[in-house]
Structure formats: C-alpha cells, structure tokens
Design a protein around this motif. Structure first.
Motif, PDB file in Angstrom:
ATOM      1  N   ALA A 126      -0.359  14.866  11.921  1.00  0.00           N
ATOM      2  CA  ALA A 126      -0.310  13.366  12.083  1.00  0.00           C
ATOM      3  C   ALA A 126       0.306  12.821  10.929  1.00  0.00           C
ATOM      4  CB  ALA A 126      -1.697  12.677  12.334  1.00  0.00           C
ATOM      5  N   ALA A 127       1.364  11.895  10.869  1.00  0.00           N
ATOM      6  CA  ALA A 127       0.901  10.886  10.330  1.00  0.00           C
ATOM      7  C   ALA A 127       0.262   9.611   9.253  1.00  0.00           C
ATOM      8  CB  ALA A 127       2.458   9.922  10.316  1.00  0.00           C
ATOM      9  N   TYR A 128      -0.531   9.654   8.700  1.00  0.00           N
ATOM     10  CA  TYR A 128      -2.067   8.876   8.292  1.00  0.00           C
ATOM     11  C   TYR A 128      -1.613   7.956   7.758  1.00  0.00           C
ATOM     12  CZ  TYR A 128      -5.316  12.268   9.784  1.00  0.00           C
ATOM     13  OH  TYR A 128      -5.678  13.485  10.230  1.00  0.00           O
ATOM     14  N   TYR A 129      -1.471   6.985   7.647  1.00  0.00           N
ATOM     15  CA  TYR A 129      -1.670   5.675   7.674  1.00  0.00           C
ATOM     16  C   TYR A 129      -3.174   5.065   6.642  1.00  0.00           C
ATOM     17  CZ  TYR A 129       2.731   6.062  10.327  1.00  0.00           C
ATOM     18  OH  TYR A 129       3.933   6.835  10.406  1.00  0.00           O
ATOM     19  N   CYS A 130      -3.015   4.250   5.549  1.00  0.00           N
ATOM     20  CA  CYS A 130      -3.859   2.971   5.435  1.00  0.00           C
ATOM     21  C   CYS A 130      -3.294   1.775   5.980  1.00  0.00           C
ATOM     22  CB  CYS A 130      -4.430   3.027   4.087  1.00  0.00           C
ATOM     23  SG  CYS A 130      -3.099   2.581   3.083  1.00  0.00           S
ATOM     24  N   ALA A 131      -4.078   0.912   5.587  1.00  0.00           N
ATOM     25  CA  ALA A 131      -3.700  -1.029   6.678  1.00  0.00           C
ATOM     26  C   ALA A 131      -5.412  -1.355   5.652  1.00  0.00           C
ATOM     27  CB  ALA A 131      -4.369  -1.149   7.715  1.00  0.00           C
ATOM     28  N   ALA A 132      -5.130  -2.183   5.322  1.00  0.00           N
ATOM     29  CA  ALA A 132      -5.648  -3.355   3.962  1.00  0.00           C
ATOM     30  C   ALA A 132      -6.071  -4.800   4.933  1.00  0.00           C
ATOM     31  CB  ALA A 132      -5.748  -3.694   3.120  1.00  0.00           C
ATOM     32  N   LEU A 141       0.456  -0.965  -0.173  1.00  0.00           N
ATOM     33  CA  LEU A 141       0.354   0.017  -0.160  1.00  0.00           C
ATOM     34  C   LEU A 141       0.844   1.324   0.020  1.00  0.00           C
ATOM     35  CD1 LEU A 141      -2.076  -0.772   2.478  1.00  0.00           C
ATOM     36  CD2 LEU A 141      -2.795  -1.012   0.259  1.00  0.00           C
ATOM     37  N   VAL A 142       0.236   2.404  -0.795  1.00  0.00           N
ATOM     38  CA  VAL A 142       1.331   2.958  -0.595  1.00  0.00           C
ATOM     39  C   VAL A 142       0.044   4.911  -0.641  1.00  0.00           C
ATOM     40  CG1 VAL A 142       2.737   4.771  -2.624  1.00  0.00           C
ATOM     41  CG2 VAL A 142       2.656   2.238  -1.865  1.00  0.00           C
ATOM     42  N   GLN A 157       3.339   2.710   4.658  1.00  0.00           N
ATOM     43  CA  GLN A 157       4.703   3.705   4.690  1.00  0.00           C
ATOM     44  C   GLN A 157       3.714   5.086   5.281  1.00  0.00           C
ATOM     45  OE1 GLN A 157       3.713   4.320   1.458  1.00  0.00           O
ATOM     46  NE2 GLN A 157       3.548   7.008   1.423  1.00  0.00           N
ATOM     47  N   GLY A 158       3.463   5.690   5.356  1.00  0.00           N
ATOM     48  CA  GLY A 158       2.254   6.552   5.909  1.00  0.00           C
ATOM     49  C   GLY A 158       2.616   8.278   4.566  1.00  0.00           C
ATOM     50  N   THR A 159       1.665   8.965   4.828  1.00  0.00           N
ATOM     51  CA  THR A 159       1.809  10.611   4.686  1.00  0.00           C
ATOM     52  C   THR A 159       2.014  11.682   5.904  1.00  0.00           C
ATOM     53  OG1 THR A 159       0.967  11.913   2.836  1.00  0.00           O
ATOM     54  CG2 THR A 159      -0.643  10.306   3.290  1.00  0.00           C
ATOM     55  N   GLN A 160       2.110  12.810   5.766  1.00  0.00           N
ATOM     56  CA  GLN A 160       2.040  13.705   6.994  1.00  0.00           C
ATOM     57  C   GLN A 160       1.233  14.700   6.298  1.00  0.00           C
ATOM     58  OE1 GLN A 160       3.433  13.669   9.829  1.00  0.00           O
ATOM     59  NE2 GLN A 160       2.736  15.364   9.332  1.00  0.00           N
ATOM     60  N   VAL A 161       0.163  14.531   7.321  1.00  0.00           N
ATOM     61  CA  VAL A 161      -0.605  16.203   7.582  1.00  0.00           C
ATOM     62  C   VAL A 161      -0.710  16.566   8.076  1.00  0.00           C
ATOM     63  CG1 VAL A 161      -3.074  16.505   7.399  1.00  0.00           C
ATOM     64  CG2 VAL A 161      -2.724  14.693   5.797  1.00  0.00           C
TER      65      VAL A 161
END
Length: 131
Positions: A92-98, A4-5, A123-127
């Motif tokens: 926060a750093a936002y992460y998705c998971a499956a 996941l990206v 790996q996360g994306t920063q907001v």
C-alpha cells in the motif's frame, strides 16, 4: 507552514522488514498525536497505528498487531513505523498524519475520526511486498 514527509518505502520480499519515517518540519511533533495510515489501490484508507502526544501510548490495527511498531524520536522530530514480517497484503501507500494534542487512542484509528480532523498529512511512501 508545517509539513510531514514520509520516507522508507520500498520493494521487499514477504517476511522482510522496513522502517518508515515521518519527518515534521515547521512544527514540533512532541505536541501532536501521530497516526500511520495506508491505502491500497481500489481499497479504502486503513488506519494502521497511532501514538499519543502525552505519554507515547500506542495502538495498532488488528491486521498489524505484533508485527508493526510505532515510535517517536523527539530529537529528530520524527515518528517511525517499524514493519516486520511483511506480507503481500501489506502492500500500500503509507501516510502519516498529525493532530495537535492528539486523539484518544480508542478514537484514533476509528471511523469517528475523519481525514479532515487531522492537521497535517504527508504525501505518502509506497511499500510493495512481493517475491
């Protein structure tokens, strides 16, 4: 091997909007329940939203209800998190998971589901929300 990206994180002013994307490769998201999580420095990971596998039902944390919206675009193998009326506390750093088959929506954001219960994490994306 699947992965996941996440993308779409950015610096935004309070009251602004962002759309985060969670792109899957190596597997088809249609067979997975998806969750979005966030973690701010010094704080525990917090569940934000989930979307079910079978019928795209959704659930949200109370802190984001009415402001955030999760959706799935099967043709792009992507899940989105639309975030409106952003506030500094959303930083926060936002992460998705499956997870294959998904969790029950009442469980997805609860402590009954642990980090290791998910099949994939991004790996996360920063907001960052700041004026």
């Amino acid at each position: 091997q699947g992965q996941l990206v996440e993308s779409g994180g950015d610096l935004v002013q309070p009251g602004g909007s962002l759309r985060l994307s969670c792109l899957a490769s190596g597997f088809t998201l249609d067979y997975y329940g998806i969750g979005w999580f966030r973690q701010a420095p010094g704080k525990e990971r917090e569940g934000v939203s989930c979307i079910s596998m079978t019928d795209n039902r959704t659930t949200y944390a109370e802190s984001v209800k009415g402001r955030f919206s999760i959706s799935r675009e099967s043709t792009k193998n992507t899940v989105y998190l639309q975030m409106n009326s952003l506030q500094p506390e959303d930083t926060a750093a936002y992460y998705c998971a499956a997870v294959y088959g998904g969790f029950g929506l009442s469980d997805c954001l609860s402590s009954r589901v642990s980090f290791d219960d998910w099949d994939y994490w991004g790996q996360g994306t920063q907001v960052t929300v700041s004026s």
